[in-house]
Design an enzyme around this catalytic site. Structure first.
Site, PDB file in Angstrom:
ATOM      1  N   HIS A  42      36.056  44.855 -25.442  1.00 56.99           N
ATOM      2  CA  HIS A  42      36.465  43.557 -24.884  1.00 56.99           C
ATOM      3  C   HIS A  42      37.519  42.981 -25.823  1.00 56.99           C
ATOM      4  O   HIS A  42      37.217  42.151 -26.685  1.00 56.99           O
ATOM      5  CB  HIS A  42      35.260  42.621 -24.772  1.00 56.99           C
ATOM      6  CG  HIS A  42      34.211  43.093 -23.808  1.00 56.99           C
ATOM      7  ND1 HIS A  42      33.404  44.168 -24.065  1.00 56.99           N
ATOM      8  CD2 HIS A  42      33.870  42.628 -22.581  1.00 56.99           C
ATOM      9  CE1 HIS A  42      32.592  44.356 -23.027  1.00 56.99           C
ATOM     10  NE2 HIS A  42      32.854  43.433 -22.120  1.00 56.99           N
ATOM     11  N   ASP A 143      37.126  48.273 -17.425  1.00 60.93           N
ATOM     12  CA  ASP A 143      35.827  47.712 -17.806  1.00 60.93           C
ATOM     13  C   ASP A 143      35.329  48.436 -19.067  1.00 60.93           C
ATOM     14  O   ASP A 143      34.988  49.620 -19.022  1.00 60.93           O
ATOM     15  CB  ASP A 143      34.861  47.912 -16.629  1.00 60.93           C
ATOM     16  CG  ASP A 143      33.492  47.315 -16.921  1.00 60.93           C
ATOM     17  OD1 ASP A 143      33.161  47.085 -18.107  1.00 60.93           O
ATOM     18  OD2 ASP A 143      32.742  47.090 -15.958  1.00 60.93           O
ATOM     19  N   ASP A 164      32.368  42.799 -27.615  1.00 66.00           N
ATOM     20  CA  ASP A 164      32.479  41.341 -27.777  1.00 66.00           C
ATOM     21  C   ASP A 164      32.703  40.670 -26.415  1.00 66.00           C
ATOM     22  O   ASP A 164      33.764  40.087 -26.161  1.00 66.00           O
ATOM     23  CB  ASP A 164      33.670  41.084 -28.735  1.00 66.00           C
ATOM     24  CG  ASP A 164      33.905  39.611 -29.025  1.00 66.00           C
ATOM     25  OD1 ASP A 164      32.997  38.796 -28.769  1.00 66.00           O
ATOM     26  OD2 ASP A 164      35.003  39.294 -29.507  1.00 66.00           O
TER      27      ASP A 164
HETATM   28  C1  LIG Z   1      35.307  37.088 -26.436  1.00 69.88           C
HETATM   29  S1  LIG Z   1      36.757  37.709 -25.715  1.00 69.88           S
HETATM   30  C2  LIG Z   1      37.261  38.967 -26.788  1.00 69.88           C
HETATM   31  C3  LIG Z   1      37.822  38.512 -28.082  1.00 69.88           C
HETATM   32  C4  LIG Z   1      38.271  39.636 -28.980  1.00 69.88           C
HETATM   33  N1  LIG Z   1      37.287  40.697 -29.085  1.00 69.88           N
HETATM   34  C5  LIG Z   1      38.553  39.107 -30.368  1.00 69.88           C
HETATM   35  O1  LIG Z   1      37.682  39.210 -31.251  1.00 69.88           O
HETATM   36  O2  LIG Z   1      39.649  38.610 -30.581  1.00 69.88           O
HETATM   37  C6  LIG Z   1      36.139  38.665 -24.368  1.00 69.88           C
HETATM   38  C7  LIG Z   1      37.244  39.352 -23.555  1.00 69.88           C
HETATM   39  O3  LIG Z   1      36.639  40.326 -22.707  1.00 69.88           O
HETATM   40  C8  LIG Z   1      37.344  40.361 -21.475  1.00 69.88           C
HETATM   41  N2  LIG Z   1      36.419  40.985 -20.521  1.00 69.88           N
HETATM   42  C9  LIG Z   1      35.418  40.424 -19.819  1.00 69.88           C
HETATM   43  N3  LIG Z   1      34.677  41.366 -19.209  1.00 69.88           N
HETATM   44  C10 LIG Z   1      35.229  42.567 -19.544  1.00 69.88           C
HETATM   45  C11 LIG Z   1      34.894  43.929 -19.276  1.00 69.88           C
HETATM   46  N4  LIG Z   1      33.840  44.241 -18.520  1.00 69.88           N
HETATM   47  N5  LIG Z   1      35.661  44.893 -19.818  1.00 69.88           N
HETATM   48  C12 LIG Z   1      36.729  44.592 -20.603  1.00 69.88           C
HETATM   49  N6  LIG Z   1      37.093  43.322 -20.904  1.00 69.88           N
HETATM   50  C13 LIG Z   1      36.338  42.326 -20.384  1.00 69.88           C
HETATM   51  C14 LIG Z   1      37.715  38.916 -21.232  1.00 69.88           C
HETATM   52  O4  LIG Z   1      38.803  38.830 -20.338  1.00 69.88           O
HETATM   53  C15 LIG Z   1      38.033  38.427 -22.646  1.00 69.88           C
HETATM   54  O5  LIG Z   1      39.396  38.563 -22.921  1.00 69.88           O
END
Ligand SMILES: C[S@@+](CC[C@H](N)C(=O)[O-])C[C@H]1O[C@@H](n2cnc3c(N)ncnc32)[C@H](O)[C@@H]1O
Length: 277
Positions: A42, A143, A164
């Site tokens: 994520h 995903d 995350d």
């Molecule tokens: C908390 S943020 C991530 C922050 C990043 N890891 C950081 O530390 O800077 C969560 C991210 O996951 C994305 N997201 C949500 N569901 C997801 C999925 N199933 N797979 C990949 N990305 C996803 C959201 O769009 C968001 O940008």
């Protein structure tokens, strides 16, 4: 529906804890010559402007990274983290905050590799551009939960998985467990780091119990900094649950957490916990 944008939260207390721990885990991985992969399931946008309207809507970074900028007495681990953030900025300026992909990029070595997943179309585009022509990174609009097992085990049989999710949708909780158990089946030796929020509704308690069932080598590091808001809601703190943690991590974080908790506390009852099994 993807409503979550990390740009509103960049540099907050949760980012400080998660990126500090991530940096330490990667520093430990760097102690062995053999290359490794980092899979960020994520990833977010990769880099955030603290001068933007997003960041200044609630100015969460003021209760996070901004509380460490001018500290002259940081413990080593926090100094390394603050130095990394400072290197993302021009000298003396603090207008940019790196997301996990940038923290990873600045922590790994030339032969290590990154695999980044992001679903939000706008954040994916920013991330892709940010890593344009980076030969160590591959960026996927997909995903991260569902894609993880296909990447494991990595060719070098060394990897850190950083998970995350936003947890704005309750189904993220069971998806973490599913992705972890599938990942562990294919690659039991991996280091898995899961970030989770501490919310008033207490979903993290069940999540941690379930994660503990998956492995007998775990470390949980959490920090509580805030009281519930007037409506009884809010993110009170956050934590990192690590499967197969570096042996030195608990000791290193023991040295840091009293200082960090005091610096980031927003009420008298701020506390931290470090527990291993
Ligand atoms: C908390 S943020 C991530 C922050 C990043 N890891 C950081 O530390 O800077 C969560 C991210 O996951 C994305 N997201 C949500 N569901 C997801 C999925 N199933 N797979 C990949 N990305 C996803 C959201 O769009 C968001 O940008």
């Amino acid at each position: 529906m993807l409503a979550y944008r990390h740009a509103f939260h960049a540099g907050n207390h949760a980012d400080v804890l998660k990126h500090c721990v991530l940096q330490q885990v990667l520093a430990y991985m760097n102690q062995k010559d053999k290359p490794y992969w980092v899979i960020d399931t994520h990833a977010g946008a990769g880099m955030y402007s603290l001068a933007s309207d997003y960041a200044n809507k609630k100015s969460e970074y003021l209760e996070g990274i901004a509380r460490l900028w001018d500290c002259q007495d940081l413990p080593n681990v926090l100094q390394e983290y603050v130095d990394l953030i400072q290197r993302c900025n021009a000298k003396g300026d603090w207008s940019l905050y790196p997301g996990s992909p940038e923290v990873i990029r600045r922590s790994i070595r030339a032969d290590d590799r990154m695999r980044l997943y992001e679903l939000h179309p706008t954040d994916f585009d920013i991330l892709e551009e940010h890593f344009d022509r980076d030969r160590q990174a591959k960026v996927f609009k997909g995903d991260g939960f569902a894609s993880l097992k296909a990447l494991l085990p990595p060719p070098t049989r060394r990897a850190v998985v950083f998970m995350d999710p936003p947890y704005e949708i309750k189904s993220d909780y069971p998806k973490v467990i599913e992705a972890l158990s599938e990942g562990l089946k294919k690659f039991a030796e991996g280091v898995y780091i899961v970030w989770y929020p501490i919310l008033t509704r207490g979903d993290h308690v069940y999540l941690i119990d379930q994660m503990r069932e998956l492995s007998d080598k775990t470390l949980n590091i959490s920090m509580l900094v805030q009281e519930p808001d007037a409506q009884g809601f809010g993110m009170l703190g956050s934590g990192l649950f690590i499967i197969n943690p570096p042996w030195i991590l608990a000791e290193k974080m023991q040295e840091v957490m009293p200082y960090l908790t005091e610096k980031l506390a927003q009420f008298d009852g701020a506390s931290f916990e470090i527990s291993a099994n």
